[in-house]
Design a protein around this motif. Structure first.
Motif, PDB file in Angstrom:
ATOM      1  N   GLY B 187      31.481   8.283  -5.303  1.00  0.00           N
ATOM      2  CA  GLY B 187      31.627   7.574  -6.714  1.00  0.00           C
ATOM      3  C   GLY B 187      33.035   7.310  -7.037  1.00  0.00           C
ATOM      4  O   GLY B 187      33.541   6.297  -7.435  1.00  0.00           O
ATOM      5  N   TYR B 188      33.816   8.232  -7.013  1.00  0.00           N
ATOM      6  CA  TYR B 188      35.222   8.190  -7.450  1.00  0.00           C
ATOM      7  C   TYR B 188      36.076   7.394  -6.383  1.00  0.00           C
ATOM      8  O   TYR B 188      36.696   6.591  -6.828  1.00  0.00           O
ATOM      9  CB  TYR B 188      35.811   9.848  -7.686  1.00  0.00           C
ATOM     10  CG  TYR B 188      35.507  10.351  -8.778  1.00  0.00           C
ATOM     11  CD1 TYR B 188      35.791   9.907 -10.100  1.00  0.00           C
ATOM     12  CD2 TYR B 188      34.522  11.344  -8.799  1.00  0.00           C
ATOM     13  CE1 TYR B 188      35.591  10.580 -11.112  1.00  0.00           C
ATOM     14  CE2 TYR B 188      34.289  12.178  -9.980  1.00  0.00           C
ATOM     15  CZ  TYR B 188      34.816  11.745 -11.034  1.00  0.00           C
ATOM     16  OH  TYR B 188      34.340  12.557 -12.150  1.00  0.00           O
ATOM     17  N   GLY B 192      35.121   4.572  -9.212  1.00  0.00           N
ATOM     18  CA  GLY B 192      34.785   4.743 -10.342  1.00  0.00           C
ATOM     19  C   GLY B 192      35.568   5.834 -11.204  1.00  0.00           C
ATOM     20  O   GLY B 192      35.964   6.686 -10.441  1.00  0.00           O
ATOM     21  N   ASN B 193      35.581   5.689 -12.336  1.00  0.00           N
ATOM     22  CA  ASN B 193      36.195   6.781 -13.168  1.00  0.00           C
ATOM     23  C   ASN B 193      34.801   7.678 -13.806  1.00  0.00           C
ATOM     24  O   ASN B 193      33.874   7.545 -13.250  1.00  0.00           O
ATOM     25  CB  ASN B 193      36.803   6.175 -14.365  1.00  0.00           C
ATOM     26  CG  ASN B 193      36.184   5.195 -15.255  1.00  0.00           C
ATOM     27  OD1 ASN B 193      35.044   5.151 -15.248  1.00  0.00           O
ATOM     28  ND2 ASN B 193      36.876   4.312 -15.930  1.00  0.00           N
ATOM     29  N   THR B 196      31.757   6.243 -15.451  1.00  0.00           N
ATOM     30  CA  THR B 196      31.316   5.367 -14.601  1.00  0.00           C
ATOM     31  C   THR B 196      30.289   6.134 -13.626  1.00  0.00           C
ATOM     32  O   THR B 196      29.248   5.862 -13.316  1.00  0.00           O
ATOM     33  CB  THR B 196      32.128   4.450 -13.615  1.00  0.00           C
ATOM     34  OG1 THR B 196      33.137   3.948 -14.732  1.00  0.00           O
ATOM     35  CG2 THR B 196      31.212   3.283 -13.282  1.00  0.00           C
ATOM     36  N   VAL B 197      30.941   7.303 -12.961  1.00  0.00           N
ATOM     37  CA  VAL B 197      30.271   7.968 -12.106  1.00  0.00           C
ATOM     38  C   VAL B 197      29.030   8.875 -12.696  1.00  0.00           C
ATOM     39  O   VAL B 197      27.874   8.752 -12.054  1.00  0.00           O
ATOM     40  CB  VAL B 197      31.327   9.042 -11.511  1.00  0.00           C
ATOM     41  CG1 VAL B 197      30.668   9.989 -10.425  1.00  0.00           C
ATOM     42  CG2 VAL B 197      32.223   8.405 -10.446  1.00  0.00           C
ATOM     43  N   ARG B 200      26.591   5.877 -13.521  1.00  0.00           N
ATOM     44  CA  ARG B 200      26.019   4.851 -12.392  1.00  0.00           C
ATOM     45  C   ARG B 200      25.523   5.674 -11.179  1.00  0.00           C
ATOM     46  O   ARG B 200      24.484   5.437 -10.364  1.00  0.00           O
ATOM     47  CB  ARG B 200      26.978   4.054 -11.930  1.00  0.00           C
ATOM     48  CG  ARG B 200      27.357   2.923 -12.921  1.00  0.00           C
ATOM     49  CD  ARG B 200      26.924   1.646 -12.975  1.00  0.00           C
ATOM     50  NE  ARG B 200      26.246   1.180 -11.791  1.00  0.00           N
ATOM     51  CZ  ARG B 200      26.802   0.307 -10.843  1.00  0.00           C
ATOM     52  NH1 ARG B 200      27.909  -0.216 -10.989  1.00  0.00           N
ATOM     53  NH2 ARG B 200      25.899   0.139  -9.787  1.00  0.00           N
ATOM     54  N   ILE B 201      25.861   7.103 -11.497  1.00  0.00           N
ATOM     55  CA  ILE B 201      25.466   7.851 -10.087  1.00  0.00           C
ATOM     56  C   ILE B 201      24.751   9.104 -10.464  1.00  0.00           C
ATOM     57  O   ILE B 201      23.720   9.292 -10.113  1.00  0.00           O
ATOM     58  CB  ILE B 201      26.727   7.914  -9.239  1.00  0.00           C
ATOM     59  CG1 ILE B 201      27.188   6.801  -8.556  1.00  0.00           C
ATOM     60  CG2 ILE B 201      26.344   9.149  -8.036  1.00  0.00           C
ATOM     61  CD1 ILE B 201      28.584   6.731  -8.058  1.00  0.00           C
TER      62      ILE B 201
END
Lengths: 370, 289
Positions: B187-188, B192-193, B196-197, B200-201
């Motif tokens: 994710g990173y 993604g920051n 976001t991680v 979204r994850i």
């Protein structure tokens, strides 16, 4: 520093230790643009730590990592234009294929239309145009592999890191994926850095291979160089199959040595690696099976060149593997020697218990000072 | 043939305790209760069959107001338990080392070894007018007169969150534990920051655990009796208290049974809506953890 712009990735004297363990110890290398570079080493040699430092998940204790000539020390992983294919791929199971590929573009703030074009474009390039709406669990192993690569490539990275991604696949698929990866690398024309402990993966796919052991790079070179001109005993033993003996030098004459192994074999060999051995020094001797010629004794003995090492023995067993068949020969001293043979299935084939003469050139007898 | 019979017999024997538990303790009492709830009292010991008890519930605002109040406070408790429990579960599952993980999990479990009642009295000791918090604030000179912290909604909510949070943490830890760390790193890595991680994850991955924790916590809270009564006193107006009143104080079993079924229907409805909104099913959440 003109040349630095030519390299996609440079690592300069990187060191990383965990407590007293030196995971990566003074590693330097640079990778030219668009090449396939492999880091090959046994498990625990520090290759994964090195890769995690390039991706930004670990910070080196000292040294510099430069991507396209710019230092990325202190840049968090999400700001580095280095993408990674994880060992178990780490596709997001709660998203479908489209969403998996679109994730990175969304993070970068691309518009909906751009995302749609790019995702379909990259799916076409990995020749899976119709899987966009599939769930991850509906894909086969090889398809997952390609999606994981597409998910990175859609972001147009400077460097793509691959952490043993073929490890989980079965043999047939692994062989097919090796070729496919190489083709994908050509197609995307991006620098691939491939981490593996499987030497055949590294040799088949790479332009350059670095052999890593105990946190250090032992040798960097093309697959051919590593195979035929290893600079260290570790490389000779690790890359490719080989017969290996430990012995002592009994005679030295410019570039060549005569070695007596612990089992009592005497053979002439060429000096490789650092340090010229003198009489009495301990050496490791390596001979690859394909350079050893095995013939039935007494048949054409006169054909053997004068400079060759010759050993009489008896076939212990035959390891049939199609074109890569091999015989295990027990020499007079009792040791086993592997030699490649061609088995056609005819009556002339070697059989167990046959007496054979083994011969190989001194040039192919690689001797390393211990 | 013999072999087959033995196999079948052992299957029956294994299934028997479960079947008995379900029929004797769940199905039969509920059928009985339902039967009672459908009886209308027309004269002493004279009953008619009908929905009168249920209609009474809807005609009396105090009843359904109490139910709505219980429902909304339970939802608040559930949200608070999730907000507090998620970081704890994430720490236990992903950040803590293998050894600390066991210790932390144990520390979450230890309060359960003491009975609900004792724990509620513990809170009373702390929060009452002459309790530890009030007197230490007085001693520190921050307040002049003793303050009663008990018998208000905030205390009830704090007490309930404390009681149920473990049931949120356990399913969350087990789902987050099954998440490969590489997925977060991916994710990173893909740009993604942190937020976001998470959004979204991590949260989508943990959704089954979140939903199953929320269901259990909501059910426990809406059906709890001890904590709201002891910490909230007579004005807590918890719906279980109404049911208790009907059965014990007013000896009106018919109406109490009807209230019981109303509560069951209400909580089931809330959970059904929750499942629809989160796009999960019972199978993918509670059954999995």
């Amino acid at each position: 520093m003109q040349s630095t712009t030519e390299n996609d990735l440079e690592c300069i004297e990187i060191k990383k230790h965990f407590g007293s363990v030196r995971a990566v110890d003074d590693v330097s290398f640079d990778i030219p643009k668009g090449s396939f570079f492999s880091i090959l080493g046994p498990s625990g040699c520090g290759k994964t730590t090195l890769m995690r430092m390039i991706a930004g998940f670990e910070q080196p204790n000292s040294g510099d990592i430069r991507i396209k000539g710019k230092s990325v020390i202190g840049t968090p992983p999400n700001r580095r234009n280095v993408k990674m294919v994880f060992q178990h791929l780490a596709l997001f199971p709660m998203m479908n294929v489209y969403e998996n590929i679109a994730y990175g573009l969304r993070c970068a703030g691309a518009s909906k239309d751009v995302i749609r074009t790019k995702v379909h474009d990259v799916l076409a390039r990995i020749s899976l145009p119709d899987v966009a709406n599939r769930e991850i669990s509906q894909l086969s192993g090889g398809q997952k592999q390609r999606i994981a690569i597409a998910r990175c490539m859609v972001l147009d990275p400077d460097v793509l890191l691959l952490d043993e991604p073929l490890g989980a696949l079965d043999l047939k698929l692994r062989e097919a994926m090796k070729i496919e990866l190489k083709l994908l690398q050509h197609q995307f024309d991006t620098t691939f850095v491939y981490i593996t402990h499987d030497q055949s993966e590294a040799l088949v796919m790479s332009d350059h291979v670095a052999i890593m052991d105990k946190g250090k790079f032992v040798q960097i070179g093309t697959p051919q160089e590593l195979y035929h001109k290893p600079k260290a005993a570790f490389v000779a033993g690790f890359v490719g199959d080989t017969n290996r003996w430990a012995g002592r030098v009994t005679r030295v004459e410019d570039g060549a040595v005569e070695v007596e192994t612990e089992a009592g074999l005497t053979m002439r060999g060429s000096v490789r690696g650092a340090g010229a051995p003198s009489v009495g020094d301990a050496v490791h001797v390596f001979v690859r099976p394909e350079f050893i010629k095995a013939e039935k004794s007494g048949a054409d003995a006169q054909k053997i060149d004068a400079g060759h090492n010759v050993i009489e023995g008896k076939i212990d067993s035959i390891l049939f593997n199609g074109a890569n068949s091999r015989v295990l020969v027990r020499g007079r001293a009792g040791e086993l020697i592997e030699a490649d043979v061609v088995l056609t299935g005819g009556t002339e084939d070697l059989k167990p218990k046959d007496d054979v003469t083994l011969s190989w050139s001194a040039e192919q007898t690689m001797s390393f000072k211990v | 043939m013999m072999q087959k019979d033995i196999k079948r017999l052992s299957l029956y024997l294994l299934f028997a305790p479960f079947a008995m538990w379900i029929t004797l303790l769940i199905i039969l009492p509920h059928l009985g209760m339902f039967y009672i709830s459908m009886r209308e009292k027309v004269a002493p010991r004279v009953y008619e069959f009908g929905f009168d008890n249920y209609i009474n519930f809807f005609n009396e605002p105090i009843y359904w107001n109490t139910l709505l109040r219980t429902g909304s406070m339970s939802l608040l408790v559930t949200v608070l338990a999730l907000l507090l429990g998620f970081p704890i579960a994430y720490y236990i599952a992903k950040i803590a080392g293998n050894r600390t993980r066991g210790a932390l999990f144990l520390m979450c479990l230890i309060p359960l070894w003491v009975s609900d009642l004792i724990r509620a009295f513990g809170w009373i000791l702390l929060l009452r007018e002459t309790g530890i918090i009030s007197s230490s604030l007085q001693w520190a000179g921050l307040i002049n007169t003793p303050i009663e912290f008990l018998y208000n909604d905030a205390t009830v909510i704090v007490g309930l969150v404390y009681t149920v949070i473990l049931f949120m943490i356990v399913p969350l830890v087990s789902t987050l534990d099954g998440m490969d760390d590489a997925m977060i790193e991916a994710g990173y890595n893909l740009g993604g920051n942190g937020p976001t991680v998470l959004r979204r994850i991590i949260i989508p991955y943990a959704m089954p655990g979140i939903v199953s924790g929320c269901i259990v916590v909501f059910m426990l809270t809406a059906g709890s009796y001890l904590t709201p009564i002891l910490l909230g006193g007579k004005n807590s107006s918890w719906f279980t208290e109404q049911i208790y009143d009907q059965f014990i104080t007013r000896y009106n079993w018919e109406s109490g049974a009807a209230f019981g079924f109303v509560l069951l229907a209400f909580t089931s409805l809330v959970i059904w809506i929750g499942l629809k909104l989160s796009g999960q099913t019972l199978n993918s959440t509670v059954a999995r953890s």
